[in-house]
Enzyme design. Structure first.
Site, PDB file in Angstrom:
ATOM      1  N   HIS A  44       0.816  -1.209   0.000  1.00  0.00           N
ATOM      2  CA  HIS A  44       0.000   0.000   0.000  1.00  0.00           C
ATOM      3  C   HIS A  44       0.852   1.263   0.000  1.00  0.00           C
ATOM      4  CE1 HIS A  44      -3.780   2.139   0.602  1.00  0.00           C
ATOM      5  NE2 HIS A  44      -3.176   2.891   1.497  1.00  0.00           N
ATOM      6  N   TYR A  47       4.254   0.171  -3.138  1.00  0.00           N
ATOM      7  CA  TYR A  47       3.953  -0.348  -4.469  1.00  0.00           C
ATOM      8  C   TYR A  47       5.055  -1.293  -4.966  1.00  0.00           C
ATOM      9  CZ  TYR A  47       0.657   3.554  -4.361  1.00  0.00           C
ATOM     10  OH  TYR A  47      -0.332   4.434  -3.999  1.00  0.00           O
ATOM     11  N   LYS A  86      -6.840  13.588  -7.235  1.00  0.00           N
ATOM     12  CA  LYS A  86      -6.311  12.381  -6.593  1.00  0.00           C
ATOM     13  C   LYS A  86      -7.341  11.263  -6.713  1.00  0.00           C
ATOM     14  CE  LYS A  86      -3.371   9.966  -4.095  1.00  0.00           C
ATOM     15  NZ  LYS A  86      -2.814  10.430  -2.831  1.00  0.00           N
ATOM     16  N   HIS A  90      -9.988   2.234  -1.758  1.00  0.00           N
ATOM     17  CA  HIS A  90     -10.112   1.846  -0.347  1.00  0.00           C
ATOM     18  C   HIS A  90     -10.908   0.542  -0.290  1.00  0.00           C
ATOM     19  CE1 HIS A  90      -9.479   4.169   3.621  1.00  0.00           C
ATOM     20  NE2 HIS A  90      -8.359   4.161   2.929  1.00  0.00           N
ATOM     21  N   HIS A  92     -10.085  -2.933   0.651  1.00  0.00           N
ATOM     22  CA  HIS A  92     -10.088  -3.788   1.842  1.00  0.00           C
ATOM     23  C   HIS A  92     -10.837  -3.137   3.012  1.00  0.00           C
ATOM     24  CE1 HIS A  92      -7.674  -6.488  -0.304  1.00  0.00           C
ATOM     25  NE2 HIS A  92      -6.774  -6.815   0.606  1.00  0.00           N
ATOM     26  N   ASP A 112      -5.347  14.961   0.669  1.00  0.00           N
ATOM     27  CA  ASP A 112      -4.253  14.993  -0.306  1.00  0.00           C
ATOM     28  C   ASP A 112      -4.390  16.191  -1.238  1.00  0.00           C
ATOM     29  OD1 ASP A 112      -2.956  12.670   0.567  1.00  0.00           O
ATOM     30  OD2 ASP A 112      -4.209  11.374  -0.670  1.00  0.00           O
ATOM     31  N   GLN A 235      -9.764   2.836   9.908  1.00  0.00           N
ATOM     32  CA  GLN A 235      -9.802   4.149  10.544  1.00  0.00           C
ATOM     33  C   GLN A 235     -11.238   4.638  10.727  1.00  0.00           C
ATOM     34  OE1 GLN A 235      -8.601   3.395   7.458  1.00  0.00           O
ATOM     35  NE2 GLN A 235      -6.710   4.483   7.044  1.00  0.00           N
ATOM     36  N   ASP A 263      -0.057  15.189   4.341  1.00  0.00           N
ATOM     37  CA  ASP A 263      -1.185  14.532   4.989  1.00  0.00           C
ATOM     38  C   ASP A 263      -0.698  13.293   5.741  1.00  0.00           C
ATOM     39  OD1 ASP A 263      -3.663  13.199   5.514  1.00  0.00           O
ATOM     40  OD2 ASP A 263      -3.468  12.166   3.591  1.00  0.00           O
TER      41      ASP A 263
END
Length: 367
Positions: A44, A47, A86, A90, A92, A112, A235, A263
């Protein structure tokens, strides 16, 4: 606590990667250091398996101001303006906890975008689910749609386009792709490259909690029958706090006090501090006792790996701390000077007056 190969493997690292860590440090890592490596060396964040293919994509052109390597891409639209954009998956987190997984995906890419100095103006998405008859599909669809729309609506950013599909191939894991567009003046774009020695490193936004620990590692892993056990790694977002953070950051950006801003997304304080230092060919020293925490007795390991949302790391010009603090105080956000830039090229962490981690720049060193 010093660690062994088994603990490293439990953190998602391979045996050869653990050996490489020992070679880089010239010693056995402690648990905090191992956690940092596991966060930075997973798919993640690094890469490591997909970068070979990603490099084949076109990323440059006359209108491209910023390609890969920053918080977001930037395209020149002329008349002194630029669009910041951007896209992020997301998948998983949304499969485990559909509402929060999708919501924090949107929240993360909006951060971001405004980290680059842009005000977010639109959200888009492309979401793909399993068969309509599958037992999980209805709940996943409801949670993801509400998560995407709810976070954006609370921020005052409309979702202007979307794509939804259903196929049995997604029964085992859905795809949740979110996109944010922002508008910025070309002469007010901000970057994450740290510069200068002994510059104050500032933590702003929400307090750090125990939510999202190992979130980036979870996002890099394969799922099995123990998927429910991974829920604590997702989160928890708070769009109302992010709206305050957006306005506070843009207010600070109107001046000339920011050297670099990043960020705290995947891997939290770990990735943000290491990436800023690495891009500037510098080191960063952090006193973890100064990090605002919302839970008692948090350990250095937990503080560094937490993925609590709505947080930023900023490198400021010397002497600008009080001015900046007044802005974040006005918006009722935490503001703390937690460290400084150094010439060591290492990330050095201190807790209770003891050094708890000392890691050299390891960007790309897993190869």
């Amino acid at each position: 606590m010093l660690v062994n190969e088994k603990i490293a493997i439990d953190h998602g690292l391979k045996a050869d990667e653990y050996k490489k860590i020992c070679e880089l440090l010239k010693r056995i890592p402690n648990l905090t250091e191992l956690g940092i490596f596991s966060a930075m060396w997973n798919e993640h964040c690094s890469y490591k398996s997909s970068r070979l293919h990603l490099k084949k994509l076109p990323t440059s052109g006359k209108k491209v101001i910023q390609g890969p390597g920053e918080n977001a891409g930037v395209i020149d639209i002329e008349d002194g303006d630029a669009i910041v954009f951007k896209i992020e998956s997301h998948n998983h987190p949304s499969f485990i906890e559909p509402y929060q997984g999708a919501a924090t995906g949107v929240g993360g890419i909006m951060r971001d975008v405004f980290t680059m100095g842009a005000r977010p103006i639109a959200n888009l998405n492309s979401i793909h689910f399993g068969s309509p008859q599958h037992k999980k599909t209805k709940n996943l669809l409801r949670g993801v749609v509400h998560g995407i729309g709810g976070y954006g609506n609370c921020m005052g950013v409309p979702t202007i386009a979307g794509q939804t599909s259903f196929d049995s191939s997604y029964n085992g894991n859905i795809l949740v792709n979110a996109m944010t567009l922002g508008l910025v003046k070309k002469n007010k774009i901000f970057y994450s490259k740290a510069a200068g020695l002994n510059k104050p490193v500032i933590y702003v936004g929400s307090k750090t909690g125990r939510d999202g620990i190992h979130g980036a590692s979870m996002a890099s892993a394969s799922f099995d029958e123990k998927i429910e056990e991974k829920k604590p790694t997702v989160q928890v977002g708070d769009p109302f706090t992010e709206k305050l953070l957006l306005e506070a950051c843009l207010e600070l950006m109107a001046g000339d006090s920011i050297i670099a801003i990043q960020d705290m997304g995947a891997a939290g304080l770990t990735s943000s501090s290491i990436e800023m230092a690495s891009k500037g060919n510098l080191g960063i020293e952090i006193n973890l006792n100064k990090v605002p925490c919302r839970e008692s007795k948090m350990t250095p390991y937990e503080i560094m790996l937490s993925e609590s949302q709505e947080r930023m790391l900023i490198v400021l010009e010397n002497g600008k701390e009080e001015m900046a603090k007044k802005i974040f105080d006005k918006w009722n956000l935490d503001f703390a000077v937690i460290g400084k830039t150094t010439n060591s090229k290492n990330i050095e962490l201190f807790f209770n007056n003891e050094q708890v981690a000392n890691i050299p720049d390891t960007t790309g060193k897993f190869k």
